[in-house]
Design a protein around this motif. Structure first.
Motif, PDB file in Angstrom:
ATOM      1  N   ASP A  46      99.832  -4.227  59.803  1.00 36.67           N
ATOM      2  CA  ASP A  46     100.926  -3.536  59.118  1.00 36.67           C
ATOM      3  C   ASP A  46     100.822  -2.031  59.312  1.00 36.67           C
ATOM      4  N   TYR A  47     101.984  -1.427  59.567  1.00 40.18           N
ATOM      5  CA  TYR A  47     102.103   0.026  59.576  1.00 40.18           C
ATOM      6  C   TYR A  47     102.730   0.439  58.243  1.00 40.18           C
ATOM      7  N   ARG A  48     102.042   1.316  57.504  1.00 40.59           N
ATOM      8  CA  ARG A  48     102.509   1.720  56.190  1.00 40.59           C
ATOM      9  C   ARG A  48     102.761   3.221  56.180  1.00 40.59           C
ATOM     10  N   ASP A  49     104.016   3.578  55.850  1.00 38.81           N
ATOM     11  CA  ASP A  49     104.386   4.992  55.869  1.00 38.81           C
ATOM     12  C   ASP A  49     105.659   5.161  55.053  1.00 38.81           C
ATOM     13  N   ASP A  50     105.683   6.158  54.183  1.00 33.40           N
ATOM     14  CA  ASP A  50     106.876   6.479  53.389  1.00 33.40           C
ATOM     15  C   ASP A  50     107.415   5.255  52.652  1.00 33.40           C
ATOM     16  N   ALA A  79      98.517   8.883  70.129  1.00 32.72           N
ATOM     17  CA  ALA A  79      97.808   9.101  68.869  1.00 32.72           C
ATOM     18  C   ALA A  79      96.951   7.894  68.532  1.00 32.72           C
ATOM     19  N   ARG A  80      95.997   8.144  67.670  1.00 39.23           N
ATOM     20  CA  ARG A  80      95.124   7.104  67.107  1.00 39.23           C
ATOM     21  C   ARG A  80      95.310   7.167  65.598  1.00 39.23           C
ATOM     22  N   GLY A  81      95.771   6.066  65.023  1.00 43.07           N
ATOM     23  CA  GLY A  81      96.077   6.107  63.606  1.00 43.07           C
ATOM     24  C   GLY A  81      95.844   4.774  62.928  1.00 43.07           C
ATOM     25  N   PRO A  82      95.965   4.737  61.601  1.00 43.31           N
ATOM     26  CA  PRO A  82      95.615   3.538  60.840  1.00 43.31           C
ATOM     27  C   PRO A  82      96.749   2.526  60.754  1.00 43.31           C
ATOM     28  N   LEU A  83      96.392   1.268  60.970  1.00 40.60           N
ATOM     29  CA  LEU A  83      97.192   0.121  60.574  1.00 40.60           C
ATOM     30  C   LEU A  83      96.371  -0.635  59.520  1.00 40.60           C
ATOM     31  N   PHE A 123      98.161   9.580  62.734  1.00 37.18           N
ATOM     32  CA  PHE A 123      99.414   9.785  63.449  1.00 37.18           C
ATOM     33  C   PHE A 123     100.004  11.164  63.187  1.00 37.18           C
ATOM     34  N   GLY A 124      99.719  11.752  62.022  1.00 36.94           N
ATOM     35  CA  GLY A 124     100.210  13.085  61.711  1.00 36.94           C
ATOM     36  C   GLY A 124     101.628  13.072  61.180  1.00 36.94           C
TER      37      GLY A 124
END
Length: 266
Positions: A46-50, A79-83, A123-124
């Motif tokens: 899952d990608y969690r944002d906003d 980019a390297r980011g959290p899922l 991801f920023g």
């Protein structure tokens, strides 16, 4: 030779996309929104944002390799980011990829950032880092440079022109010019995230003046899975001398919330 370009929507239509790619079997695939999680703990994360929770296919590089086993893959992470896998955070890489049919002579390549730099710690904030990729493919009919990018998403500006978007267009053009040889033709494509008539298209038109989506009278590049009214995001731009045998924007089958762009060269 057939070139297909698509924003894959993080692989959310994995089964449909994999089946369609195996049937389409393009010589070159330019694909954006590619997720790669080495040693993923599950097929979906899952990608969690906003406040959003969006399912993401965990290792799209493996999925693409399975759908197109006779192709080589160049992955360009931005980019390297959290899922997330339940309550467990999983670090992922995110960017775009180019697949070329094995045996096609790619003589030059240029990969780099059209906006920002590699975000190793997340991801920023938007507008986030973006990569571009250009390759020079030799053909008996004449070499062609193929380039693509995933244009900036800017929640404040929407799809309007901004200095950052002008700069990313210049950087993508720079990647093209880094590999282009005298006499080469050019195809530039991708989810540019801009409107028809934008500064991005005007700037890239010096290398590839024909924009085939609008030239062909297509009503947009979004399908029924995209709920917003604006229907344009993806473009296919070619140089005047490139021999185009056919071009289409495919609204069916739906394999993403973007339509695949399919270019056939003579």
């Amino acid at each position: 030779m057939r070139l297909t370009c698509l924003n894959a929507w993080g692989g959310r239509m994995h089964a449909e996309l994999s089946e369609w790619l195996a049937q389409d079997d393009p010589d070159i695939l330019c694909i954006q929104e590619v997720v790669h999680v080495p040693a993923a703990p599950a097929p979906w994360l899952d990608y969690r944002d906003d406040g959003r929770n969006l399912p993401q296919r965990a290792d799209m590089l493996a999925d693409l390799a399975a759908a197109l086993p006779r192709h080589d893959i160049t992955f360009c992470p931005a980019a390297r980011g959290p899922l997330w896998h339940g309550d467990t955070q999983v670090w992922s890489q995110w960017g775009l990829a180019t697949l070329t049919r094995r045996g096609l002579p790619v003589t030059h390549q240029a990969q780099g950032f059209v906006h920002g730099t590699f975000g190793a710690d997340g991801f920023g904030a938007h507008p986030r880092s973006r990569t571009g990729h250009a390759l020079r493919l030799w053909r008996p009919e004449g070499a062609v440079v193929i380039a693509h990018m995933h244009g900036l998403r800017d929640p404040q500006a929407g799809k309007a022109d901004t200095p950052a978007r002008a700069a990313q267009a210049e950087r993508l053009a720079g990647l093209v010019e880094a590999v282009r040889q005298p006499g080469d033709e050019v195809a530039i494509c991708g989810d540019f995230n801009v409107l028809p008539g934008s500064e991005t298209l005007r700037m890239l038109s010096r290398l590839a003046p024909r924009e085939l989506v609008r030239e062909g009278g297509h009503p947009g590049t979004r399908n029924s899975l995209y709920p917003k009214p604006e229907r344009f995001a993806d473009y296919m731009m070619v140089s005047e001398g490139l021999a185009v045998a056919g071009f289409d924007v495919l609204h069916s089958p739906e394999v993403s919330d973007h339509c695949p762009l399919v270019l056939t060269l003579a």
